[in-house]
Design an enzyme around this catalytic site. Structure first.
Site, PDB file in Angstrom:
ATOM      1  NE  ARG A 159      82.467  31.085  38.420  1.00  0.00           N
ATOM      2  CZ  ARG A 159      81.812  31.238  37.287  1.00  0.00           C
ATOM      3  NH1 ARG A 159      82.380  31.888  36.290  1.00  0.00           N
ATOM      4  NH2 ARG A 159      80.618  30.733  37.119  1.00  0.00           N
TER       5      ARG A 159
ATOM      6  CE  LYS B  77      63.862  29.005  25.148  1.00  0.00           C
ATOM      7  NZ  LYS B  77      64.703  28.874  23.962  1.00  0.00           N
TER       8      LYS B  77
ATOM      9  N   GLY C 171      72.780  28.465  37.712  1.00  0.00           N
ATOM     10  CA  GLY C 171      73.383  29.776  37.936  1.00  0.00           C
ATOM     11  C   GLY C 171      72.415  30.768  38.553  1.00  0.00           C
TER      12      GLY C 171
ATOM     13  N   GLY D 295      75.479  24.847  33.844  1.00  0.00           N
ATOM     14  CA  GLY D 295      75.271  23.826  32.810  1.00  0.00           C
ATOM     15  C   GLY D 295      75.760  22.459  33.244  1.00  0.00           C
TER      16      GLY D 295
END
Ligand code: ADP
Ligand code: MG
Length: 394
Positions: free
Chosen positions: A35, A198, A351, A374
């Protein structure tokens, strides 16, 4: 089109730049600096173009308190090494105080400083106006380059832009180019691959994508909720009870919209959730009661790879199986290899999907790997991200 750092004359100006320096730490050692590396092009551009630069970021979840284990001090050190010039760390338990203000004011063209973890203050995640203003007064222009937090309306991602103009850095520019093009202006056929655990989390994404894609491929743990909705028994496989009705709705919707909706035809099911568990391949209508599906099967791999061969744009979110265990990484790896080979724009969001592609050494074979899990999901849902919305239009 959003304004970028290239649209600003930086002479005599100070950039307040929001980065994503949320790096993994082992004590004060940075275990993966990807990052930090990713932020360098924007920082270098600003240096070369005469800006003074105040950097800010969050790190972990200090929950509004000054906790030394979440200090950005190690990041300043690594930035100094990477840039080959001093990055002055100006710590403060309250993030912005008179010392920080003075240091920002004294910065000369091409100089860089880093302030302390913005989440040392509870006001950060509350998008508090006073804290936003404090941050804005450290410079003249807000540079938004933290895609991973751009779906959150926080003081350092959104509120600050109430006080000074906002432009994007190169990372955000790239995310908007690839994610945006893929979703809103794709070369066709456009295929989306959805996997992961999910269903419920990803239903809004699937629903939005059904309006855009030609092919929707389902894998991973979420497939079993669809199987259940179709009336198959799924043994001890993952079931998202809450997502069950929604899965049924999705199946109908896909048919209405004429999307080629693909579910696995065979799966690898095991006795237990363990790499060394006994396992076999089963057709979806014959998963034994005492076994759980942990990967897509060989027929499915063939079917999916064939369907993807003709695609010109592919968006992938969510692994095809429990890729963390080598035994059940086969499907995910095969799909990654397929994407690496085809002549298409390939965009990886999520991710774990990004981690999977990296694990197989195929990251540089993809067109774009989103840096925001997200955030990329919300982007794919068609939601306008608050940290992107504040960036000025051209
Ligand atoms: P991403 O981060 O790419 O959006 P998710 O977080 O939704 O992906 O899902 C990733 C997780 O899903 C992984 O940890 C993986 O092990 C798990 N997973 C994939 N397939 C299965 C399965 N069949 N059963 C249980 N978990 C699964
Ligand atoms: Mg995940």
């Amino acid at each position: 089109m959003k304004k970028t750092i290239k649209d600003i004359n930086w002479t005599g100006k100070t950039a307040v730049m929001r980065c994503d320096f949320n790096v993994p730490l082992d004590g004060d050692k940075i275990t993966d600096d990807i990052r930090i590396q990713a932020a360098l092009p924007s920082i270098k551009y600003l240096i070369e173009n005469g800006a003074a630069i105040v950097l800010m970021s969050h790190l972990g979840r200090p929950k509004g308190e000054a906790k030394p284990e979440f200090s950005l001090a190690p990041v300043a050190k690594r930035l100094t090494e990477c840039l080959g010039q001093d990055v002055k760390f100006v710590p403060s338990d309250v993030v912005v105080d008179d010392t920080v203000r003075a240091a920002a004011k004294e910065l000369k063209a091409g100089e860089v400083m880093l302030i302390e973890n913005v989440r040392y203050r509870a006001e950060e995640t509350k998008n508090d106006p006073a804290f936003s203003k404090d941050l804005s007064e450290l410079g003249d222009i807000f540079v938004q380059d933290a895609f991973g937090t751009s779906h959150r309306a926080h003081a350092s991602t959104t509120g600050i832009a109430d006080y000074i103009p906002a432009v994007s850095g190169f990372l955000i520019e790239k995310e908007l180019k690839f994610l945006g093009e893929a979703v809103n202006n794709p070369k066709r056929p456009f295929a989306a691959i959805m996997g992961g655990a999910k269903v419920k989390d990803k239903i809004p994404v699937i629903t939005n994508l059904l309006d855009k894609v030609d092919i929707l491929i389902i894998g991973g743990g979420m497939a079993y909720t669809f199987f259940k909705a179709q009336g198959y028994s799924i043994g001890t496989s993952l079931l998202d009870e809450e997502g069950l009705d929604l899965a049924g709705d999705i199946l109908k919707l896909a048919e209405e919209k004429g999307v080629k909706f693909m579910l696995p035809v065979d799966v690898v099911a095991a006795d237990e959730f363990a790499n060394d568990s006994a396992h076999d391949v089963y057709a979806v209508d014959s998963i034994p009661d005492n076994r759980m599906g942990l990967d897509i099967g060989p027929e499915t791999i063939k079917l999916y790879s064939d369907a993807l061969k003709s695609a010109k744009t592919v968006v992938w979110n969510g692994p095809m199986g429990v890729f963390e265990m080598d035994t059940f990484a086969v499907g995910t790896k095969a799909i990654a290899e397929c994407l690496a080979e085809i002549d298409a724009t390939t965009v990886i969001g999520g991710g774990d999907s990004a981690a999977a592609v990296a694990k197989f050494g195929l990251a540089d074979k993809m067109t774009h790997i989103s840096t925001g899990g997200g955030a990329s999901l919300e982007f794919l849902e068609g939601i306008e991200l608050p940290g992107i919305a504040v960036i000025e239009d051209m």
